[in-house]
Design an enzyme around this catalytic site. Structure first.
Site, PDB file in Angstrom:
ATOM      1  CE  LYS A   1      -0.250   0.220   5.044  1.00 29.39           C
ATOM      2  NZ  LYS A   1      -1.094   0.309   6.237  1.00 29.39           N
TER       3      LYS A   1
ATOM      4  NE  ARG B  30      -2.575  -7.799   8.079  1.00 31.23           N
ATOM      5  CZ  ARG B  30      -3.098  -8.243   9.204  1.00 31.23           C
ATOM      6  NH1 ARG B  30      -3.675  -9.444   9.254  1.00 31.23           N
ATOM      7  NH2 ARG B  30      -3.049  -7.527  10.299  1.00 31.23           N
TER       8      ARG B  30
ATOM      9  NE  ARG C  50      -6.156   0.901  11.719  1.00 32.14           N
ATOM     10  CZ  ARG C  50      -4.937   0.664  11.264  1.00 32.14           C
ATOM     11  NH1 ARG C  50      -3.980   1.594  11.364  1.00 32.14           N
ATOM     12  NH2 ARG C  50      -4.643  -0.502  10.728  1.00 32.14           N
TER      13      ARG C  50
ATOM     14  CB  CYS D 188      14.583  25.454   4.008  1.00 32.39           C
ATOM     15  SG  CYS D 188      15.747  26.359   5.056  1.00 32.39           S
ATOM     16  CG  MET D 189       9.162  24.087   0.522  1.00 30.48           C
ATOM     17  SD  MET D 189       8.064  25.289  -0.249  1.00 30.48           S
ATOM     18  CE  MET D 189       7.131  25.868   1.174  1.00 30.48           C
ATOM     19  CG  ASP D 190      12.481  24.798  -1.947  1.00 32.10           C
ATOM     20  OD1 ASP D 190      11.487  24.119  -2.224  1.00 32.10           O
ATOM     21  OD2 ASP D 190      12.453  26.036  -1.793  1.00 32.10           O
TER      22      ASP D 190
ATOM     23  CG  HIS E 290      -3.517  -4.228  12.040  1.00 27.47           C
ATOM     24  ND1 HIS E 290      -2.742  -4.778  11.047  1.00 27.47           N
ATOM     25  CD2 HIS E 290      -2.815  -3.177  12.517  1.00 27.47           C
ATOM     26  CE1 HIS E 290      -1.627  -4.069  10.922  1.00 27.47           C
ATOM     27  NE2 HIS E 290      -1.643  -3.096  11.811  1.00 27.47           N
TER      28      HIS E 290
ATOM     29  CE1 TYR F 172      13.558  31.641   5.742  1.00 27.58           C
ATOM     30  CE2 TYR F 172      13.319  29.270   5.424  1.00 27.58           C
ATOM     31  CZ  TYR F 172      13.294  30.560   4.919  1.00 27.58           C
ATOM     32  OH  TYR F 172      13.001  30.768   3.581  1.00 27.58           O
TER      33      TYR F 172
END
Length: 381
Positions: free
Chosen positions: A38, A224, A136, A315-317, A168, A268
């Site tokens: 999955k 599993r 669940r 950071c983001m990148d 599970h 930052y």
């Protein structure tokens, strides 16, 4: 524009490691194996991982959604596939026609499956899930007798074959947790109720990776294995060494090296300030690529044979690492995580740095800017 000689950022997945892990788990458990693929194979590539698992003898594949199961069929997989997560109105017709085993938690889901059988004229392969304490998905204990009675009635009517009953675990990564004994007993009791109703499922299954490895009594007819199939430890601190091999290496290309003076703040908020003159390396991946921001100032990467600590906020990148005065050339390979055999960090190291689990590290790493490359270290040169 000429392509880069190597990708800027890359998830390299060794399919030989997948095959090796599936074989080792099957040897250890001694029962049929379901490889869980999955979430795009936990970030490793669902179709490619599925093929490798089949080559290693995995009798079953497990996915969450019908869409994932149908993608496997579209890619040519013809073996047993189980899916288990639907919402009202899902396309059970397509799943049944594609010979996918579907899971029901409730009488309402049984009704949807029956309607799909009527529309398609094809009997379903049906599994039932009991909630034994995870709270669940799955039938409650109170609803279980009615569910198995209805499932048996549908089986007699020719609507489906009940191929499996399963549950599970909640705490299999903590083997001393009393929930493990409790859930297994509830599952055995649920099986007895189903048997009394006349059901004789092909497979009964409880164990995920941790339970498959650590709890022989929980193996039943099928285990599993998800995270362990990818070579990662499902229960750190408890798992015996089975020789599993992490299949994913996350790498990037060093973008820049620069000198900074003592007192220079990095990234930052200047959450790290250099206490000495040093060199910094710029690595062109960040939280948009799945690198956890929570690992800022804690995690390390591997560059030129050494672990280099992340300095300042991710950071983001991009992120910045401390090269401690060394000056590797821009273009040098950076290993965020991999097998650990070369001294570089592992996905488990990053998980601990970010306060999470290795599942999240490998599943998140990727996206539109990260190339996924499949290799096979067992293939002839």
């Amino acid at each position: 524009m000429s392509p880069l000689p190597v990708p800027r950022a890359e998830a390299v997945v060794d399919l030989a490691a997948i095959r090796h892990n599936v074989r080792r788990l099957a040897e250890h458990c001694g029962v049929a194996m379901m490889t869980v693929v999955k979430a795009d194979g936990y970030g490793h590539g669902m179709v490619e991982v599925a093929r490798a698992a089949r080559e290693a003898g995995s009798a079953w594949l497990g996915v969450a959604t019908i869409d994932e199961a149908l993608a496997l069929r579209a890619a040519g997989d013809t073996g047993r596939v189980l899916c288990w997560l639907t919402v009202p109105g899902e396309d059970h017709d397509a799943a049944i026609t594609a010979d996918v085993d579907v899971t029901a938690y409730s009488l309402a889901e049984l009704a949807e499956v029956e309607a799909a059988v009527t529309r398609t004229g094809t009997p379903a392969r049906l599994q039932l899930k009991i909630d034994t304490g995870l709270s669940r998905g799955g039938s409650t204990w109170d609803d279980w007798p009615a569910l198995v009675e209805a499932a048996r009635a549908g089986e007699v009517a020719g609507h489906w074959w009940v191929t499996g009953i399963w549950t599970h675990p909640a705490s299999s990564d903590e083997p001393d947790d009393p929930a493990n004994d409790s859930q297994e007993q509830v599952f055995r009791d649920a099986l007895a109720v189903a048997e009394a109703a006349g059901l004789q499922p092909e497979v009964r299954h409880l164990a995920n990776s941790a339970a498959a490895i650590l709890r022989p009594s929980a193996r039943f007819d099928l285990v599993r294995c998800g995270i362990a199939s990818y070579g990662l430890d499902p229960a750190p601190g408890h798992t015996p060494d089975l020789g599993l091999v992490p299949a994913m290496t996350a790498r990037a290309t060093l973008a820049m090296v620069k000198d900074v003076a003592a007192g220079a703040g990095v990234s930052y908020g200047h959450t790290w300030v250099a206490d000495r003159a040093t060199t910094l390396g710029l690595v062109p991946v960040g939280y948009a690529d799945g690198v956890p921001r929570h690992a800022s100032n804690v995690a390390s990467v591997g560059i030129a044979g050494r672990q280099r600590p992340v300095r300042g906020r991710v950071c983001m990148d991009q992120l910045v690492v401390d090269l401690d005065g060394d000056r590797p050339e821009p273009g040098t390979d950076v290993v965020l995580f991999g097998t650990g055999r070369d001294g570089a960090p592992t996905a488990q190291d990053w998980a601990e740095a970010a306060g999470t689990i290795s599942y999240e590290i490998v599943t998140r790493f990727g996206g539109t800017r990260v190339t996924r490359t499949h290799v096979d270290s067992e293939a002839p040169a």
